[in-house]
Scaffold this motif. Structure first.
Motif, PDB file in Angstrom:
ATOM      1  N   TYR A 181      10.547   6.152  34.727  1.00  0.00           N
ATOM      2  CA  TYR A 181       9.449   5.474  35.417  1.00  0.00           C
ATOM      3  C   TYR A 181       9.649   5.546  36.934  1.00  0.00           C
ATOM      4  O   TYR A 181      10.770   5.438  37.432  1.00  0.00           O
ATOM      5  CB  TYR A 181       9.368   4.006  34.994  1.00  0.00           C
ATOM      6  CG  TYR A 181       9.076   3.814  33.526  1.00  0.00           C
ATOM      7  CD1 TYR A 181       7.772   3.838  33.044  1.00  0.00           C
ATOM      8  CD2 TYR A 181      10.110   3.631  32.618  1.00  0.00           C
ATOM      9  CE1 TYR A 181       7.496   3.681  31.699  1.00  0.00           C
ATOM     10  CE2 TYR A 181       9.849   3.467  31.264  1.00  0.00           C
ATOM     11  CZ  TYR A 181       8.539   3.493  30.810  1.00  0.00           C
ATOM     12  OH  TYR A 181       8.271   3.347  29.474  1.00  0.00           O
ATOM     13  N   PHE A 182       8.539   5.723  37.642  1.00  0.00           N
ATOM     14  CA  PHE A 182       8.540   5.611  39.097  1.00  0.00           C
ATOM     15  C   PHE A 182       8.288   4.157  39.486  1.00  0.00           C
ATOM     16  O   PHE A 182       7.524   3.460  38.821  1.00  0.00           O
ATOM     17  CB  PHE A 182       7.429   6.463  39.717  1.00  0.00           C
ATOM     18  CG  PHE A 182       7.612   7.946  39.539  1.00  0.00           C
ATOM     19  CD1 PHE A 182       8.619   8.617  40.212  1.00  0.00           C
ATOM     20  CD2 PHE A 182       6.771   8.661  38.712  1.00  0.00           C
ATOM     21  CE1 PHE A 182       8.797   9.987  40.054  1.00  0.00           C
ATOM     22  CE2 PHE A 182       6.924  10.031  38.549  1.00  0.00           C
ATOM     23  CZ  PHE A 182       7.936  10.690  39.223  1.00  0.00           C
ATOM     24  N   VAL A 183       8.943   3.709  40.558  1.00  0.00           N
ATOM     25  CA  VAL A 183       8.661   2.382  41.105  1.00  0.00           C
ATOM     26  C   VAL A 183       7.536   2.559  42.134  1.00  0.00           C
ATOM     27  O   VAL A 183       7.756   3.041  43.243  1.00  0.00           O
ATOM     28  CB  VAL A 183       9.903   1.764  41.772  1.00  0.00           C
ATOM     29  CG1 VAL A 183       9.573   0.367  42.301  1.00  0.00           C
ATOM     30  CG2 VAL A 183      11.059   1.696  40.778  1.00  0.00           C
TER      31      VAL A 183
ATOM     32  N   ARG B  30       5.566  -0.089  37.584  1.00  0.00           N
ATOM     33  CA  ARG B  30       6.249   1.081  37.018  1.00  0.00           C
ATOM     34  C   ARG B  30       5.227   2.083  36.482  1.00  0.00           C
ATOM     35  O   ARG B  30       4.452   1.760  35.590  1.00  0.00           O
ATOM     36  CB  ARG B  30       7.172   0.659  35.887  1.00  0.00           C
ATOM     37  CG  ARG B  30       8.492  -0.036  36.187  1.00  0.00           C
ATOM     38  CD  ARG B  30       8.977   0.001  37.579  1.00  0.00           C
ATOM     39  NE  ARG B  30      10.356  -0.437  37.693  1.00  0.00           N
ATOM     40  CZ  ARG B  30      10.751  -1.498  38.358  1.00  0.00           C
ATOM     41  NH1 ARG B  30       9.867  -2.261  38.973  1.00  0.00           N
ATOM     42  NH2 ARG B  30      12.019  -1.814  38.442  1.00  0.00           N
ATOM     43  N   PHE B  31       5.237   3.294  37.048  1.00  0.00           N
ATOM     44  CA  PHE B  31       4.368   4.377  36.608  1.00  0.00           C
ATOM     45  C   PHE B  31       5.191   5.369  35.797  1.00  0.00           C
ATOM     46  O   PHE B  31       6.265   5.795  36.244  1.00  0.00           O
ATOM     47  CB  PHE B  31       3.734   5.089  37.803  1.00  0.00           C
ATOM     48  CG  PHE B  31       2.595   4.342  38.436  1.00  0.00           C
ATOM     49  CD1 PHE B  31       1.285   4.713  38.192  1.00  0.00           C
ATOM     50  CD2 PHE B  31       2.830   3.257  39.268  1.00  0.00           C
ATOM     51  CE1 PHE B  31       0.226   4.030  38.776  1.00  0.00           C
ATOM     52  CE2 PHE B  31       1.783   2.560  39.863  1.00  0.00           C
ATOM     53  CZ  PHE B  31       0.471   2.947  39.602  1.00  0.00           C
ATOM     54  N   PRO B  32       4.737   5.766  34.609  1.00  0.00           N
ATOM     55  CA  PRO B  32       5.495   6.732  33.797  1.00  0.00           C
ATOM     56  C   PRO B  32       5.714   8.046  34.533  1.00  0.00           C
ATOM     57  O   PRO B  32       4.842   8.528  35.255  1.00  0.00           O
ATOM     58  CB  PRO B  32       4.598   6.936  32.569  1.00  0.00           C
ATOM     59  CG  PRO B  32       3.742   5.708  32.516  1.00  0.00           C
ATOM     60  CD  PRO B  32       3.514   5.307  33.936  1.00  0.00           C
ATOM     61  N   SER B  33       6.893   8.621  34.378  1.00  0.00           N
ATOM     62  CA  SER B  33       7.215   9.905  34.992  1.00  0.00           C
ATOM     63  C   SER B  33       7.158  11.008  33.935  1.00  0.00           C
ATOM     64  O   SER B  33       6.940  10.745  32.745  1.00  0.00           O
ATOM     65  CB  SER B  33       8.611   9.861  35.624  1.00  0.00           C
ATOM     66  OG  SER B  33       9.609   9.917  34.619  1.00  0.00           O
ATOM     67  N   SER B  34       7.398  12.229  34.354  1.00  0.00           N
ATOM     68  CA  SER B  34       7.375  13.365  33.432  1.00  0.00           C
ATOM     69  C   SER B  34       8.631  13.426  32.572  1.00  0.00           C
ATOM     70  O   SER B  34       8.734  14.283  31.692  1.00  0.00           O
ATOM     71  CB  SER B  34       7.243  14.672  34.217  1.00  0.00           C
ATOM     72  OG  SER B  34       8.329  14.823  35.120  1.00  0.00           O
TER      73      SER B  34
END
Length: 253
Positions: A138-140, A187-191
C-alpha cells in the motif's frame, strides 16, 4: 559497454522528462489560443511520461544497474512530470481564457495549481524518507503519478478550455481534492498486491470498458479508484478484515 549499461535507466528517465517538458511547452504555447486538440496532446504526453517512469525502473532491475544517482534523477523527474507539468496544464486549460473576465478565479486557479504541485513534492519527499518503513502493498497517500494521471484524464476527456465560473470552480476543487489525497495517510493499493484470478478478471473488464468508453474511461476509472480506496479505508477503520489491512510500522502514519 559496462559503463554504457548503467546509463540506460537514466536515458529512459530523460525521455520521461522530455515528455513532461513537451507537455509544459504545449500548455504555455496554447494558453492564449485554447486549442482543444493541443491540450489533449499535452495531457497524453503526461501519460507517456508515466510509461517511461515505469519503464526506467524495469530497465534498471533487468540490467542490475540500480543506483543512488538513478533514484535521485527519477525523483526529480517525478516532481517535474507529475507535479509541475500537470499543475501548469490545468492552470492554462482551466483558467487562462476564463481569467480574462474572471480575474479572481484566475488567481484562485493559480493557488490551486500551486497547491497541487506542493502536495506532489511533499508526497515524494515523504515516500523517499519512508522507503522500507511502510507496507509495500500500500502507498501512504495517492501516488504522485496517479494524481497527475487523475487530473490529466479530465483534460483528455474534455479538452475544450473552461468557459464558465462553474467549470473553473470544479477544476479548483479537483486540484485541491487530489492534492489533499496525495499528502493524506489514506492507504492506496500498490502494484505489489498478491496476484489472483480475480485481478485478471478485473483487468479484462477494464480493457473492455476502455474499448467501449474510450477517453471517458479514464475519468470513470479514477472516480472508482478514489471512491473504492476511501471506502476500503473506512471499512478498515470500522474493523473489517475481509481484505488484509496494511502492516503499520509504528510511525508511518
Amino acid at each position: 559497454m559496462q559503463r554504457a549499461k548503467f546509463a540506460l535507466p537514466s536515458i529512459v528517465t530523460l525521455m520521461s522528462i522530455a515528455c513532461g517538458f513537451g507537455s509544459i511547452v504545449i500548455s504555455v504555447d496554447n494558453a492564449t489560443e485554447g486549442v482543444a486538440v493541443d491540450y489533449r496532446l499535452a495531457a497524453m504526453l503526461l501519460v507517456l511520461a508515466g510509461v517511461f517512469d515505469a519503464l526506467d525502473g524495469f530497465v534498471a532491475r533487468a540490467t542490475n544497474t540500480q543506483s543512488e544517482f538513478g533514484m535521485q534523477l527519477d525523483s526529480i523527474a517525478d516532481v517535474m512530470n507529475f507535479g509541475c507539468a500537470p499543475g501548469l496544464l490545468l492552470y492554462c486549460w482551466g483558467f487562462q481564457k476564463l481569467g480574462l473576465d474572471q480575474p479572481t478565479l484566475l488567481r484562485l486557479g493559480g493557488m490551486a495549481s500551486f497547491f497541487f504541485v506542493a502536495c506532489g513534492a511533499l508526497r515524494l519527499a515523504r515516500f523517499n524518507v519512508n522507503v522500507g518503513r511502510t507496507d509495500p502493498r500500500y502507498f501512504v497517500g495517492m501516488p504522485i503519478t496517479a494524481g497527475a494521471a487523475c487530473v490529466a484524464s479530465v483534460v483528455v476527456a474534455w479538452p475544450e478550455p473552461a468557459t464558465s465560473v462553474l467549470n473553473g470552480s470544479l477544476i479548483v476543487l479537483l486540484l485541491f481534492v487530489v492534492g489533499t489525497l496525495m499528502v493524506s495517510t489514506v492507504r492506496f493499493p500498490s502494484s505489489k498486491q498478491k496476484k489472483s484470478w480475480g485481478a485478471l478478471v478485473v483487468l479484462l473488464i477494464n480493457l473492455g470498458l476502455l474499448a467501449w468508453l474510450q477517453v471517458v474511461y479514464f475519468v470513470l476509472f479514477f472516480l472508482v479508484y478514489i471512491a473504492g480506496t476511501l471506502a476500503l479505508n473506512a471499512a478498515w477503520k470500522a474493523g473489517w478484515k475481509g481484505i488484509a489491512p496494511p502492516v503499520v510500522y509504528g510511525d508511518d502514519d
